[in-house]
Motif scaffolding. Structure first.
Motif, PDB file in Angstrom:
ATOM      1  N   ARG A   1       0.820  -1.210   0.000  1.00 51.98           N
ATOM      2  CA  ARG A   1       0.000   0.000   0.000  1.00 51.98           C
ATOM      3  C   ARG A   1       0.856   1.262   0.000  1.00 51.98           C
ATOM      4  N   ALA A   2       2.055   1.177   0.541  1.00 54.59           N
ATOM      5  CA  ALA A   2       2.938   2.351   0.581  1.00 54.59           C
ATOM      6  C   ALA A   2       3.391   2.756  -0.825  1.00 54.59           C
ATOM      7  N   VAL A   3       3.423   1.787  -1.750  1.00 52.40           N
ATOM      8  CA  VAL A   3       3.832   2.075  -3.126  1.00 52.40           C
ATOM      9  C   VAL A   3       2.634   2.460  -3.976  1.00 52.40           C
ATOM     10  N   SER A   4       1.523   1.781  -3.778  1.00 54.27           N
ATOM     11  CA  SER A   4       0.272   2.113  -4.461  1.00 54.27           C
ATOM     12  C   SER A   4      -0.848   2.072  -3.425  1.00 54.27           C
TER      13      SER A   4
ATOM     14  N   ARG B   1      -0.102  -8.085 -10.832  1.00 54.16           N
ATOM     15  CA  ARG B   1       0.254  -7.183 -11.928  1.00 54.16           C
ATOM     16  C   ARG B   1      -0.915  -6.290 -12.397  1.00 54.16           C
ATOM     17  N   ALA B   2      -2.021  -6.251 -11.664  1.00 56.52           N
ATOM     18  CA  ALA B   2      -3.118  -5.357 -12.033  1.00 56.52           C
ATOM     19  C   ALA B   2      -2.674  -3.901 -11.901  1.00 56.52           C
ATOM     20  N   ASP B   3      -2.974  -3.099 -12.923  1.00 57.75           N
ATOM     21  CA  ASP B   3      -2.454  -1.736 -13.025  1.00 57.75           C
ATOM     22  C   ASP B   3      -2.614  -0.902 -11.757  1.00 57.75           C
ATOM     23  N   GLY B   4      -3.850  -0.808 -11.258  1.00 56.93           N
ATOM     24  CA  GLY B   4      -4.121   0.060 -10.124  1.00 56.93           C
ATOM     25  C   GLY B   4      -3.453  -0.381  -8.835  1.00 56.93           C
ATOM     26  N   PHE B   5      -3.087  -1.654  -8.763  1.00 57.02           N
ATOM     27  CA  PHE B   5      -2.405  -2.157  -7.574  1.00 57.02           C
ATOM     28  C   PHE B   5      -0.903  -1.931  -7.655  1.00 57.02           C
ATOM     29  N   ILE B   6      -0.416  -1.576  -8.849  1.00 57.93           N
ATOM     30  CA  ILE B   6       1.009  -1.299  -9.037  1.00 57.93           C
ATOM     31  C   ILE B   6       1.332   0.153  -8.714  1.00 57.93           C
ATOM     32  N   HIS B   7       0.562   1.075  -9.293  1.00 56.98           N
ATOM     33  CA  HIS B   7       0.809   2.503  -9.039  1.00 56.98           C
ATOM     34  C   HIS B   7      -0.353   3.324  -9.600  1.00 56.98           C
ATOM     35  N   PRO B   8      -0.726   4.421  -8.937  1.00 57.29           N
ATOM     36  CA  PRO B   8      -1.795   5.272  -9.481  1.00 57.29           C
ATOM     37  C   PRO B   8      -1.387   6.020 -10.746  1.00 57.29           C
ATOM     38  N   ASP B   9      -0.087   6.196 -10.949  1.00 55.91           N
ATOM     39  CA  ASP B   9       0.423   6.874 -12.143  1.00 55.91           C
ATOM     40  C   ASP B   9       0.473   5.879 -13.302  1.00 55.91           C
TER      41      ASP B   9
ATOM     42  N   LYS C   1       3.673   4.375 -14.587  1.00 58.99           N
ATOM     43  CA  LYS C   1       4.391   3.419 -13.752  1.00 58.99           C
ATOM     44  C   LYS C   1       3.680   2.073 -13.643  1.00 58.99           C
ATOM     45  N   GLN C   2       2.612   1.904 -14.403  1.00 58.81           N
ATOM     46  CA  GLN C   2       1.858   0.648 -14.389  1.00 58.81           C
ATOM     47  C   GLN C   2       2.482  -0.318 -15.391  1.00 58.81           C
ATOM     48  N   THR C   3       3.641  -0.812 -15.021  1.00 59.51           N
ATOM     49  CA  THR C   3       4.449  -1.666 -15.888  1.00 59.51           C
ATOM     50  C   THR C   3       5.059  -2.789 -15.065  1.00 59.51           C
ATOM     51  N   VAL C   4       5.730  -3.714 -15.744  1.00 57.10           N
ATOM     52  CA  VAL C   4       6.416  -4.782 -15.031  1.00 57.10           C
ATOM     53  C   VAL C   4       7.520  -4.218 -14.148  1.00 57.10           C
ATOM     54  N   GLU C   5       8.140  -3.117 -14.574  1.00 56.43           N
ATOM     55  CA  GLU C   5       9.147  -2.453 -13.733  1.00 56.43           C
ATOM     56  C   GLU C   5       8.493  -1.873 -12.477  1.00 56.43           C
ATOM     57  N   GLY C   6       7.291  -1.326 -12.640  1.00 55.94           N
ATOM     58  CA  GLY C   6       6.568  -0.808 -11.481  1.00 55.94           C
ATOM     59  C   GLY C   6       6.217  -1.915 -10.503  1.00 55.94           C
TER      60      GLY C   6
ATOM     61  N   LYS D   1       1.812  -3.400 -19.035  1.00 54.39           N
ATOM     62  CA  LYS D   1       2.945  -3.343 -19.970  1.00 54.39           C
ATOM     63  C   LYS D   1       4.109  -4.199 -19.489  1.00 54.39           C
ATOM     64  N   GLY D   2       4.523  -5.101 -20.362  1.00 56.41           N
ATOM     65  CA  GLY D   2       5.656  -5.960 -20.061  1.00 56.41           C
ATOM     66  C   GLY D   2       5.289  -7.269 -19.412  1.00 56.41           C
ATOM     67  N   ILE D   3       4.028  -7.381 -18.943  1.00 56.10           N
ATOM     68  CA  ILE D   3       3.578  -8.617 -18.316  1.00 56.10           C
ATOM     69  C   ILE D   3       2.078  -8.760 -18.582  1.00 56.10           C
TER      70      ILE D   3
END
Length: 330
Positions: free
Chosen positions: A198-201, A226-234, A237-242, A288-290
């Motif tokens: 949660r601290a990251v997203s 790997r769901a977008d909104g759980f990775i980052h709100p931006d 940054k919704q990528t495999v790197e995120g 993206k990427g996954i």
């Protein structure tokens, strides 16, 4: 290629969709090629009551059960159902995909706790979440009343799962329910099969630092989602790197032993079924990427590029979840 275990997949949803169109032997046609390309050697396949069928969950679960039974017969030569830890070794030797059966939400059982035994025995279910996003007779999902934890029947369900040797999964439950489950875990490791930090997203489906520390203290594992909104709100940054950023954060917080893969791929899920998932602006093409199981190995490649050792990669890929399964399954 390092093989990995995906601790959360809605594969049975895909089976039901094709089954109701009259198709057979579905996993072999639609999923197996992606698993092989991405290095996915197995996973937890959950029965999930997908919207709009959540309006009549008892009817839907029977449709799912029928399709699952037929698919397990059709794919017996490629799918190995794991009921005890030794079954992982058996499936691997036979060159099969190891499948742990799971239930994502128990809305259809009402207060009938004995149905847990039915799914344990009839389908080999070994991991359960009390709720998906709904409030039911046992608990509340994350969008529900934050003051409502486990009900008396919900606590009874957790005790029953402990008695049977089932893996407790806290993904989707609200915060109060999370703490109730940990209190009742009876010394068993607890998993969050598909939840991030949660601290990251700052999505409520993710876990706070205190929750991550408490889960790690049980010896539990979090599966990176790997769901977008759980990775980052931006969106950028919704990528495999995120997603790898969550691994960095959790490793620094509690160590590498509590991180695994729980990708929750949605490339085969109809967007109408995702309407209540609580993820804003989810890219229907995938993260993206996954984007699908075929790109699952990209996740490990990114971690390797960041300096993670072979031992650390193996723990994230499968060893951490396998450790929990070995400890809990009977």
């Amino acid at each position: 290629m390092l093989k990995l275990y995906d601790a959360h997949g809605d594969i049975w949803y895909d089976i039901v969709q094709h089954s109701q169109k009259g198709e057979r032997d579905i996993f072999r046609k639609y999923q197996l090629p992606k698993f092989q390309k991405g290095g996915v050697m197995g996973g937890t396949f959950v029965m999930w009551i997908d919207p709009p069928h959540d309006e009549d969950p008892k009817r839907r679960i029977k449709e799912i059960e029928k399709a699952v039974k037929q698919e397990l017969e059709d794919a017996a030569d490629i799918l190995n159902i794991v009921r005890k830890y030794e079954d992982f070794e058996k499936g691997t030797k036979e060159g099969k995909i190891n499948v742990m059966m799971g239930l994502e939400g128990l809305s259809y059982i009402g207060e009938d706790i004995d149905q847990i035994n039915y799914y344990y025995e009839e389908f080999g279910v070994r991991t359960m979440m009390l709720t998906w996003n709904e409030e039911n007779a046992l608990a509340s999902g994350w969008p529900g009343d934050p003051e409502r934890g486990l009900t008396a029947k919900g606590k009874e369900a957790i005790r029953r799962m402990n008695e049977l040797g089932m893996v407790l999964d806290v993904s989707h439950i609200n915060d109060k329910g999370f703490w109730d489950i940990l209190e009742l875990s009876d010394g068993h490791p607890v998993i969050a099969s598909h939840s991030n930090a949660r601290a990251v997203s700052p999505h409520m489906r993710n876990l706070s630092d205190d929750m991550i520390r408490a889960l790690a203290k049980t010896g539990g594992v979090m599966g990176m989602n790997r769901a977008d909104g759980f990775i980052h709100p931006d969106k950028a940054k919704q990528t495999v790197e995120g997603l790898a950023d969550h691994v960095d954060y959790i490793r620094d917080l509690v160590g590498i032993d509590h991180i695994g893969c729980g990708f929750d791929f949605e490339d085969y899920v109809d967007q109408a079924a995702l309407s209540k998932n609580g993820i804003d602006n989810e890219d229907p093409a995938g993260t993206k990427g996954i984007e699908s199981a075929a790109q699952a190995h990209n996740f490990l490649d990114v971690l390797e590029s960041r300096g993670y050792t072979r031992e650390e990669l193996e723990k994230v890929a499968y060893k951490n979840f396998y450790r929990v399964f070995k400890q809990v399954l009977r």
